[in-house]
Design a protein around this motif. Structure first.
Motif, PDB file in Angstrom:
ATOM      1  N   SER A  21       0.852  -1.194   0.000  1.00 38.79           N
ATOM      2  CA  SER A  21       0.000   0.000   0.000  1.00 38.79           C
ATOM      3  C   SER A  21       0.886   1.243   0.000  1.00 38.79           C
ATOM      4  O   SER A  21       2.104   1.168   0.219  1.00 38.79           O
ATOM      5  N   GLY A  22       0.269   2.409  -0.225  1.00 33.44           N
ATOM      6  CA  GLY A  22       1.029   3.655  -0.224  1.00 33.44           C
ATOM      7  C   GLY A  22       1.731   3.894   1.106  1.00 33.44           C
ATOM      8  O   GLY A  22       2.892   4.314   1.141  1.00 33.44           O
ATOM      9  N   GLY A  23       1.026   3.612   2.197  1.00 36.10           N
ATOM     10  CA  GLY A  23       1.630   3.796   3.516  1.00 36.10           C
ATOM     11  C   GLY A  23       2.777   2.836   3.763  1.00 36.10           C
ATOM     12  O   GLY A  23       3.793   3.211   4.375  1.00 36.10           O
ATOM     13  N   GLU A  24       2.638   1.600   3.290  1.00 32.95           N
ATOM     14  CA  GLU A  24       3.715   0.622   3.444  1.00 32.95           C
ATOM     15  C   GLU A  24       4.935   1.012   2.611  1.00 32.95           C
ATOM     16  O   GLU A  24       6.082   0.874   3.058  1.00 32.95           O
ATOM     17  N   GLN A  25       4.686   1.514   1.417  1.00 32.42           N
ATOM     18  CA  GLN A  25       5.798   1.984   0.592  1.00 32.42           C
ATOM     19  C   GLN A  25       6.550   3.120   1.288  1.00 32.42           C
ATOM     20  O   GLN A  25       7.787   3.158   1.275  1.00 32.42           O
ATOM     21  N   GLN A  26       5.796   4.028   1.918  1.00 34.36           N
ATOM     22  CA  GLN A  26       6.456   5.136   2.604  1.00 34.36           C
ATOM     23  C   GLN A  26       7.221   4.642   3.826  1.00 34.36           C
ATOM     24  O   GLN A  26       8.276   5.186   4.165  1.00 34.36           O
ATOM     25  N   ARG A  27       6.749   3.590   4.469  1.00 34.83           N
ATOM     26  CA  ARG A  27       7.492   3.011   5.598  1.00 34.83           C
ATOM     27  C   ARG A  27       8.810   2.400   5.127  1.00 34.83           C
ATOM     28  O   ARG A  27       9.824   2.493   5.817  1.00 34.83           O
ATOM     29  N   VAL A  28       8.780   1.778   3.961  1.00 33.26           N
ATOM     30  CA  VAL A  28      10.029   1.257   3.391  1.00 33.26           C
ATOM     31  C   VAL A  28      10.987   2.411   3.124  1.00 33.26           C
ATOM     32  O   VAL A  28      12.199   2.305   3.388  1.00 33.26           O
ATOM     33  N   ALA A  29      10.451   3.522   2.614  1.00 29.60           N
ATOM     34  CA  ALA A  29      11.293   4.693   2.353  1.00 29.60           C
ATOM     35  C   ALA A  29      11.912   5.220   3.644  1.00 29.60           C
ATOM     36  O   ALA A  29      13.082   5.630   3.667  1.00 29.60           O
ATOM     37  N   VAL A  30      11.147   5.199   4.737  1.00 29.48           N
ATOM     38  CA  VAL A  30      11.686   5.610   6.036  1.00 29.48           C
ATOM     39  C   VAL A  30      12.780   4.641   6.474  1.00 29.48           C
ATOM     40  O   VAL A  30      13.853   5.055   6.929  1.00 29.48           O
ATOM     41  N   ALA A  31      12.517   3.339   6.320  1.00 28.73           N
ATOM     42  CA  ALA A  31      13.524   2.335   6.692  1.00 28.73           C
ATOM     43  C   ALA A  31      14.807   2.526   5.887  1.00 28.73           C
ATOM     44  O   ALA A  31      15.919   2.449   6.433  1.00 28.73           O
ATOM     45  N   ARG A  32      14.669   2.766   4.597  1.00 32.94           N
ATOM     46  CA  ARG A  32      15.839   2.994   3.741  1.00 32.94           C
ATOM     47  C   ARG A  32      16.619   4.221   4.217  1.00 32.94           C
ATOM     48  O   ARG A  32      17.856   4.225   4.215  1.00 32.94           O
ATOM     49  N   ALA A  33      15.908   5.261   4.630  1.00 33.76           N
ATOM     50  CA  ALA A  33      16.571   6.476   5.103  1.00 33.76           C
ATOM     51  C   ALA A  33      17.341   6.244   6.396  1.00 33.76           C
ATOM     52  O   ALA A  33      18.280   6.983   6.701  1.00 33.76           O
ATOM     53  N   LEU A  34      16.961   5.199   7.136  1.00 28.08           N
ATOM     54  CA  LEU A  34      17.560   4.950   8.441  1.00 28.08           C
ATOM     55  C   LEU A  34      18.692   3.931   8.412  1.00 28.08           C
ATOM     56  O   LEU A  34      19.380   3.749   9.413  1.00 28.08           O
ATOM     57  N   ILE A  35      18.901   3.261   7.285  1.00 27.04           N
ATOM     58  CA  ILE A  35      19.819   2.128   7.236  1.00 27.04           C
ATOM     59  C   ILE A  35      21.247   2.516   7.641  1.00 27.04           C
ATOM     60  O   ILE A  35      21.972   1.720   8.238  1.00 27.04           O
ATOM     61  N   MET A  36      21.663   3.745   7.354  1.00 32.09           N
ATOM     62  CA  MET A  36      23.014   4.187   7.709  1.00 32.09           C
ATOM     63  C   MET A  36      23.060   4.885   9.067  1.00 32.09           C
ATOM     64  O   MET A  36      24.048   5.512   9.423  1.00 32.09           O
TER      65      MET A  36
END
Length: 223
Positions: free
Chosen positions: A143-158
């Motif tokens: 879903s759109g919200g799940e996609q945005q959560r992945v984007a947040v996770a990606r931003a946090l990986i480092m």
């Protein structure tokens, strides 16, 4: 700490000079949460791109803990950006051919982290944002919200010190947007990540510790 001193940004289009930012001055403390408000064309995104070192100022300074990183060579600046700053945009910009886990791992792999370590870190972060059961799903399956959560996770990986979000809830319904807000604010409060959010959402701005407004490239309010 981020110190912005007499920051200006000018573009030239069809021979005409366009002043987008006109001498901004601002201090953002470590662990702060700041909302940037303003109508379209006010200079918000340009400002955030400069704060994120994606763009260079025409003049003025942006100091990170006293360092003028714009004086660094491009390779050193890119490494600083990768390690220190995380980005979340209105449109998640996930790679469609990769699943949630692979999208989240990408910045770490680019930086040279081993696949094993990147995988372990990505799994932990995806659990933290509530996607432990969606790791193998590709963006089209989310879903759109799940996609945005992945984007947040990606931003946090480092494990960045600074998280920049440009209209992170602008493309979501109210309930889903609120969940993304909760995740971002929890990261700010629990992990001390400096959070800077461009938003039209007055409700989200009200949940931040401070807010500024931009109008015609100038700061007009500060709270």
């Amino acid at each position: 700490m981020i110190q912005v001193q007499d920051l200006k940004k000018t573009f030239v289009k069809d021979g005409n000079r366009i002043e987008v930012l006109r001498g901004l001055n601002l201090t953002i403390d470590n662990g702060d949460s700041l909302a940037i408000l303003g109508v379209s064309g006010a200079g918000k995104t340009t400002f955030v791109h400069i704060l994120g070192t994606l763009d260079h100022p025409t003049s003025g300074e942006v100091l990170f803990n006293g360092l003028d990183v714009f004086k660094w060579p491009a390779k050193k600046l890119a490494s600083f950006r990768n390690r220190t700053i995380g980005f979340v945009f209105q449109f998640h910009n996930l790679l469609p051919e990769f699943n949630s886990l692979e999208n989240t791992m990408m910045p770490a792999l680019i930086h040279g982290m081993s696949r094993r370590d990147a995988l372990a870190r990505a799994e932990t972060i995806l659990h933290d944002v509530g996607l432990g059961d969606r790791m193998t799903h590709k963006p089209a399956e989310l879903s759109g919200g799940e996609q945005q959560r992945v984007a947040v996770a990606r931003a946090l990986i480092m494990e960045p010190e600074i998280l920049l979000a440009d209209e992170p809830t602008g493309n979501l319904d109210t309930e889903t947007g609120r969940k993304i807000e909760d995740i971002l604010l929890d990261l700010n409060q629990r992990k001390g990540i400096t959070l800077i959010v461009v938003t039209h959402n007055q409700s989200l701005a009200g949940r931040m510790s401070r807010s500024i407004g931009l109008r015609d490239g100038e700061i007009y309010t500060c709270g």
